[in-house]
Design an enzyme around this catalytic site. Structure first.
Site, PDB file in Angstrom:
ATOM      1  N   ASP A   1       0.855  -1.194   0.000  1.00  0.00           N
ATOM      2  CA  ASP A   1       0.000   0.000   0.000  1.00  0.00           C
ATOM      3  C   ASP A   1       0.885   1.236   0.000  1.00  0.00           C
ATOM      4  OD1 ASP A   1      -3.285   0.175   0.708  1.00  0.00           O
ATOM      5  OD2 ASP A   1      -2.172   2.055   0.864  1.00  0.00           O
TER       6      ASP A   1
ATOM      7  N   ASP B   1       3.929   2.454  -4.594  1.00  0.00           N
ATOM      8  CA  ASP B   1       2.924   3.152  -5.407  1.00  0.00           C
ATOM      9  C   ASP B   1       2.739   2.362  -6.703  1.00  0.00           C
ATOM     10  OD1 ASP B   1       1.493   4.791  -7.096  1.00  0.00           O
ATOM     11  OD2 ASP B   1       2.843   6.517  -6.899  1.00  0.00           O
ATOM     12  N   ILE B   2       1.566   1.762  -6.864  1.00  0.00           N
ATOM     13  CA  ILE B   2       1.368   0.890  -8.032  1.00  0.00           C
ATOM     14  C   ILE B   2       1.333   1.659  -9.353  1.00  0.00           C
ATOM     15  CG2 ILE B   2       0.182  -0.955  -6.770  1.00  0.00           C
ATOM     16  CD1 ILE B   2      -2.464   0.213  -8.115  1.00  0.00           C
TER      17      ILE B   2
ATOM     18  N   TYR C   1     -13.331   6.886 -13.252  1.00  0.00           N
ATOM     19  CA  TYR C   1     -13.304   5.657 -12.444  1.00  0.00           C
ATOM     20  C   TYR C   1     -13.971   4.513 -13.208  1.00  0.00           C
ATOM     21  CZ  TYR C   1     -14.368   2.560  -8.487  1.00  0.00           C
ATOM     22  OH  TYR C   1     -14.477   1.481  -7.642  1.00  0.00           O
TER      23      TYR C   1
ATOM     24  N   LYS D   1     -12.246   1.028 -14.574  1.00  0.00           N
ATOM     25  CA  LYS D   1     -12.694  -0.311 -14.186  1.00  0.00           C
ATOM     26  C   LYS D   1     -13.094  -1.133 -15.414  1.00  0.00           C
ATOM     27  CE  LYS D   1     -12.016   0.117  -9.791  1.00  0.00           C
ATOM     28  NZ  LYS D   1     -10.996  -0.720  -9.125  1.00  0.00           N
TER      29      LYS D   1
HETATM   30  N1  LIG Z   1     -16.064   0.269  -1.628  1.00  0.00           N
HETATM   31  C1  LIG Z   1     -16.772   0.191  -2.730  1.00  0.00           C
HETATM   32  O1  LIG Z   1     -17.962   0.532  -2.762  1.00  0.00           O
HETATM   33  C2  LIG Z   1     -16.145  -0.377  -3.985  1.00  0.00           C
HETATM   34  C3  LIG Z   1     -17.009  -0.731  -5.037  1.00  0.00           C
HETATM   35  C4  LIG Z   1     -16.478  -1.234  -6.215  1.00  0.00           C
HETATM   36  C5  LIG Z   1     -15.104  -1.385  -6.334  1.00  0.00           C
HETATM   37  N2  LIG Z   1     -14.289  -1.038  -5.311  1.00  0.00           N
HETATM   38  C6  LIG Z   1     -12.845  -1.198  -5.527  1.00  0.00           C
HETATM   39  O2  LIG Z   1     -12.265  -1.962  -4.500  1.00  0.00           O
HETATM   40  C7  LIG Z   1     -10.909  -1.549  -4.310  1.00  0.00           C
HETATM   41  C8  LIG Z   1     -10.674  -1.254  -2.843  1.00  0.00           C
HETATM   42  O3  LIG Z   1     -11.508  -0.176  -2.468  1.00  0.00           O
HETATM   43  P1  LIG Z   1     -11.909   0.128  -0.961  1.00  0.00           P
HETATM   44  O4  LIG Z   1     -13.343   0.403  -0.958  1.00  0.00           O
HETATM   45  O5  LIG Z   1     -11.324  -0.887  -0.072  1.00  0.00           O
HETATM   46  O6  LIG Z   1     -11.152   1.548  -0.789  1.00  0.00           O
HETATM   47  P2  LIG Z   1     -10.140   2.065   0.313  1.00  0.00           P
HETATM   48  O7  LIG Z   1      -9.932   3.505   0.007  1.00  0.00           O
HETATM   49  O8  LIG Z   1     -10.614   1.683   1.661  1.00  0.00           O
HETATM   50  O9  LIG Z   1      -8.804   1.251  -0.019  1.00  0.00           O
HETATM   51  C9  LIG Z   1      -8.021   1.500  -1.158  1.00  0.00           C
HETATM   52  C10 LIG Z   1      -6.567   1.301  -0.797  1.00  0.00           C
HETATM   53  O10 LIG Z   1      -5.761   1.497  -1.977  1.00  0.00           O
HETATM   54  C11 LIG Z   1      -4.600   2.211  -1.585  1.00  0.00           C
HETATM   55  N3  LIG Z   1      -3.993   2.911  -2.719  1.00  0.00           N
HETATM   56  C12 LIG Z   1      -4.503   3.999  -3.368  1.00  0.00           C
HETATM   57  N4  LIG Z   1      -3.651   4.402  -4.319  1.00  0.00           N
HETATM   58  C13 LIG Z   1      -2.580   3.563  -4.281  1.00  0.00           C
HETATM   59  C14 LIG Z   1      -1.365   3.489  -5.011  1.00  0.00           C
HETATM   60  N5  LIG Z   1      -1.076   4.363  -5.986  1.00  0.00           N
HETATM   61  N6  LIG Z   1      -0.491   2.498  -4.713  1.00  0.00           N
HETATM   62  C15 LIG Z   1      -0.768   1.616  -3.708  1.00  0.00           C
HETATM   63  N7  LIG Z   1      -1.897   1.659  -2.979  1.00  0.00           N
HETATM   64  C16 LIG Z   1      -2.783   2.626  -3.255  1.00  0.00           C
HETATM   65  C17 LIG Z   1      -5.113   3.190  -0.533  1.00  0.00           C
HETATM   66  O11 LIG Z   1      -4.067   3.736   0.252  1.00  0.00           O
HETATM   67  C18 LIG Z   1      -6.079   2.325   0.255  1.00  0.00           C
HETATM   68  O12 LIG Z   1      -5.443   1.669   1.316  1.00  0.00           O
HETATM   69  C19 LIG Z   1     -10.690  -0.357  -5.240  1.00  0.00           C
HETATM   70  O13 LIG Z   1     -10.077  -0.805  -6.434  1.00  0.00           O
HETATM   71  C20 LIG Z   1     -12.101   0.126  -5.507  1.00  0.00           C
HETATM   72  O14 LIG Z   1     -12.195   0.796  -6.725  1.00  0.00           O
HETATM   73  C21 LIG Z   1     -14.777  -0.528  -4.148  1.00  0.00           C
END
Ligand SMILES: NC(=O)c1ccc[n+]([C@@H]2O[C@H](COP(=O)([O-])OP(=O)(O)OC[C@H]3O[C@@H](n4cnc5c(N)ncnc54)[C@H](O)[C@@H]3O)[C@@H](O)[C@H]2O)c1
Length: 250
Positions: free
Chosen positions: A38, A64-65, A155, A159
């Protein structure tokens, strides 16, 4: 708890929060050895601690990905430490809610850069190791790319790109023994939702495109889907997109 990930090395991004954290914790309980990534070092520390507390061997990688050199380091460190990668879970991602007309090129480039380019870099650099281990990839899509979500154009595009890329990887490497699947969550209660604010002048009725039919649920619902796809239980599942969205109308 089943031990589907005993002797498996799982490389997982987004481990500091939400779905990534819940998935890391689930896989730790299922016996995985974990390389957790992360950009948020503090959140990552907490997840690493919980996973170690449940007995998992964990490598913690702040990175950082969206950066090519950072991804190269992530892969190299994982292989140096554990000698292999069996499962890659690309969960890190960012989200923004904005009126489409106000979306700047910078907004666009940032979201595509992390979500789509970041997932691409991780997949590309992990693939030689997954071919060696006959492993698999689970990528994080969203219902935002399936049925039309309002206020999330970059976004949703990122996706959709992840989904298309994943199907391509599935076809290109399926015969060589590597699977690639996506989970498409609907609205899930995690900190990413904190960004939500109805854009000025937006029609709140459009919210029904995002909401589950019954009630909101937490990230453990997605963790169990990722665990399924990443395990041998899904040995015959390749190139699929598993919606986990409480029956969103999208
Ligand atoms: N929560 C929802 O409703 C939802 C719905 C559909 C898809 N998603 C997807 O699920 C995944 C996780 O989302 P979440 O809800 O747990 O969000 P979150 O914000 O709780 O977690 C996302 C994590 O990604 C990390 N991150 C961001 N940019 C980064 C980078 N450049 N390099 C490394 N790490 C990085 C952040 O620090 C964070 O810890 C995401 O891809 C999101 O798009 C979430």
């Amino acid at each position: 708890m089943m031990e589907r990930f005993a002797n498996k090395v799982v490389l997982l991004t987004g481990a500091a929060s939400g779905i990534g954290r819940a998935t890391a914790e689930r896989l730790a309980l299922e016996g995985a050895t974990l390389a957790l990534v992360d950009i948020n070092a503090d959140g990552l520390d907490q997840t690493v601690q919980t996973c170690r507390d449940s007995g998992a061997e964990v490598l913690s990688l702040v990175g950082d990905i969206s950066s090519e050199s950072s991804v190269a380091e992530i892969i190299e460190s994982t292989v140096n430490e554990f000698g292999r990668i069996d499962v890659l879970c690309n969960i890190a991602g960012i989200l923004q809610f904005k009126d489409f007309r106000l979306t700047t090129l910078d907004d666009w480039n940032k979201i595509i850069g992390v979500n789509l380019t970041g997932t691409f870099l991780m997949c590309r650099d992990a693939l030689p190791h997954l071919l060696e281990s006959q492993g698999n990839i689970v990528n994080m899509s969203s219902t935002a790319s399936l049925g039309g979500h309002p206020w999330t154009a970059p976004y949703s595009a990122s996706k959709g790109g992840i989904q298309a890329m994943s199907l391509g990887i599935a076809v290109e490497f399926g015969k060589m023994g590597v699977r690639c699947n996506c989970v498409a969550p609907g609205s899930i209660l995690t900190p990413i939702q904190d960004a939500f604010e109805l854009p000025e002048g937006a029609d709140p009725k459009l919210l029904h495109r995002i909401m589950p039919l019954d009630k909101m649920r937490g990230p453990e619902q997605i963790a169990s889907a990722v665990a399924y796809l990443g395990s041998d239980d899904a040995a015959h599942v390749n190139g699929t997109v598993l919606k986990v969205d409480g029956g969103t109308l999208a």
